[in-house]
Scaffold this active site. Structure first.
Site, short mmCIF file in Angstrom:
data_model
loop_
_atom_site.label_atom_id
_atom_site.label_comp_id
_atom_site.label_asym_id
_atom_site.label_seq_id
_atom_site.Cartn_x
_atom_site.Cartn_y
_atom_site.Cartn_z
N PRO A 148 -7.84 -23.32 -59.16
CA PRO A 148 -8.56 -24.57 -58.94
C PRO A 148 -8.85 -24.82 -57.46
O PRO A 148 -7.97 -24.63 -56.61
CB PRO A 148 -7.64 -25.64 -59.51
CG PRO A 148 -6.32 -25.00 -59.70
CD PRO A 148 -6.53 -23.53 -59.76
N GLU A 149 -10.05 -25.20 -57.16
CA GLU A 149 -10.41 -25.57 -55.80
C GLU A 149 -10.57 -27.09 -55.73
O GLU A 149 -10.36 -27.79 -56.72
CB GLU A 149 -11.70 -24.84 -55.39
CG GLU A 149 -11.48 -23.32 -55.28
CD GLU A 149 -12.42 -22.66 -54.27
OE1 GLU A 149 -12.89 -23.34 -53.35
OE2 GLU A 149 -12.67 -21.45 -54.42
N HIS A 196 3.74 -22.92 -72.51
CA HIS A 196 3.47 -23.26 -71.10
C HIS A 196 3.18 -24.74 -70.85
O HIS A 196 2.79 -25.10 -69.77
CB HIS A 196 2.34 -22.41 -70.50
CG HIS A 196 2.50 -20.94 -70.72
ND1 HIS A 196 3.61 -20.24 -70.30
CD2 HIS A 196 1.69 -20.04 -71.32
CE1 HIS A 196 3.47 -18.97 -70.65
NE2 HIS A 196 2.33 -18.82 -71.27
N ARG A 244 1.23 -19.54 -65.13
CA ARG A 244 1.78 -18.74 -64.04
C ARG A 244 2.84 -19.47 -63.22
O ARG A 244 3.46 -18.88 -62.34
CB ARG A 244 0.64 -18.24 -63.15
CG ARG A 244 -0.30 -17.32 -63.94
CD ARG A 244 -1.42 -16.77 -63.10
NE ARG A 244 -0.93 -15.88 -62.06
CZ ARG A 244 -1.71 -15.27 -61.18
NH1 ARG A 244 -3.01 -15.47 -61.20
NH2 ARG A 244 -1.21 -14.47 -60.27
N ARG A 264 -11.31 -19.98 -31.67
CA ARG A 264 -11.08 -19.04 -32.78
C ARG A 264 -12.03 -17.85 -32.73
O ARG A 264 -13.24 -18.01 -32.78
CB ARG A 264 -11.21 -19.77 -34.11
CG ARG A 264 -10.09 -20.78 -34.26
CD ARG A 264 -10.18 -21.50 -35.57
NE ARG A 264 -9.17 -22.55 -35.61
CZ ARG A 264 -8.02 -22.44 -36.26
NH1 ARG A 264 -7.74 -21.34 -36.92
NH2 ARG A 264 -7.15 -23.42 -36.22
#
Ligand SMILES: [Zn+2]
Length: 277
Positions: free
Chosen positions: A2-3, A96, A114, A157
């Site tokens: 998921p973002e 789960h 997971r 950077r």
């Protein structure tokens, strides 16, 4: 994984059911996810309400009303919430389903095959300084994240701009997919050294990040229509990407084949013509 848009959609889906509702029971079926679950997790929540539910980066935070604690949730790699409103006709607990929150009107199940998710209870006074939240940069959809802020953050950077965008210290919650999508919209090559972006490019990139995330949240929001159904799952929805996952297919703007490269162990997709190096 998921973002940010999935997490935001999940938050918006949970709020009508959990915010302000008394938790009648909280059942925990595993000792730990990515970190151990407090053995008093249930005791600390039952009989209480969650308030001020909000998102910071990919964390969902909620204050436990009347206590000095905050609940922190994270979906990890595979976590998802499912809401059941037909309390007289509940399906059996699925494999789960690790945590089940129950109110007078709904049952909210956290499923995580997971087990990389998080369900922590932390003292509210420590939230700002919690190791998971301490070094986060600005939220991408706030005014604090603008061209000037990004340009400044990029100055020291030398790493390529794409992995830099995925550094939460630069900006929160721009994951692998949306980094590729934003750079495509901005016409910036993902391999370009961060410090070589112009101030103008930084400004364009910020606007593109806000646009792709806002569109994805809107797309997720449209799936929320279904979430109150008995099998309604939150947080995952079909995306339509302009460049991500389109290796070898024609660019949607110029028809040049989309290229895939690996940066910092993650796949990057770009159009070599629209995003010249
Ligand atoms: Zn192109």
């Amino acid at each position: 994984m998921p973002e940010l848009p999935e997490v935001e959609t999940t938050l918006r889906g949970l709020q009508p059911f959990l915010e302000g509702a008394v938790l009648e029971s909280v059942d925990v079926y595993v000792a730990q996810l990515r970190q151990p679950i407090n053995k008093y997790f249930s005791k600390l929540l039952v009989g209480k309400c969650l308030t001020q539910m909000r998102r910071r980066n990919k964390y969902i935070l909620a204050e436990v009303a009347g206590t000095s604690n905050t609940l922190l949730l994270h979906l990890g790699m595979s976590g998802r919430f499912t809401i059941f409103t037909g309390l007289n006709n509940l399906p059996p607990r699925a494999k789960h389903d690790h945590i089940i929150f129950k109110t007078a009107h709904a049952e909210v199940r956290y499923n995580d095959a997971r087990r990389f998710g998080l369900a922590l209870i932390i003292p509210t006074v420590e939230v700002a300084n919690h190791p998971l939240l301490l070094k986060l940069g600005p939220e991408p959809l706030t005014d604090a994240f603008d061209g000037t802020a990004l340009f400044k953050a990029l100055q020291r950077r030398t790493t390529a701009i794409k992995p830099t965008l995925m550094d939460a210290a630069v900006v929160c919650g721009v994951g692998n997919i949306y980094a590729s999508e934003s750079l495509f919209r901005a016409g910036i090559n993902p391999l370009k050294s961060s410090q070589n972006l112009s101030r103008k490019q930084a400004g364009v990139l910020v606007e593109c990040i806000k646009t792709v995330l806002t569109e994805a949240i809107a797309a997720g929001g449209s799936t929320l229509r279904d979430y109150a159904q008995p099998d309604g799952q939150l947080g995952y929805f079909a995306h339509i990407f302009k460049v991500y996952g389109r290796k070898g297919q024609g660019c949607l703007v110029c028809k040049t084949p989309v290229v895939q490269v690996v940066q910092a162990q993650r796949s990057t997709f770009y159009c070599p013509s629209c995003q010249p190096g």
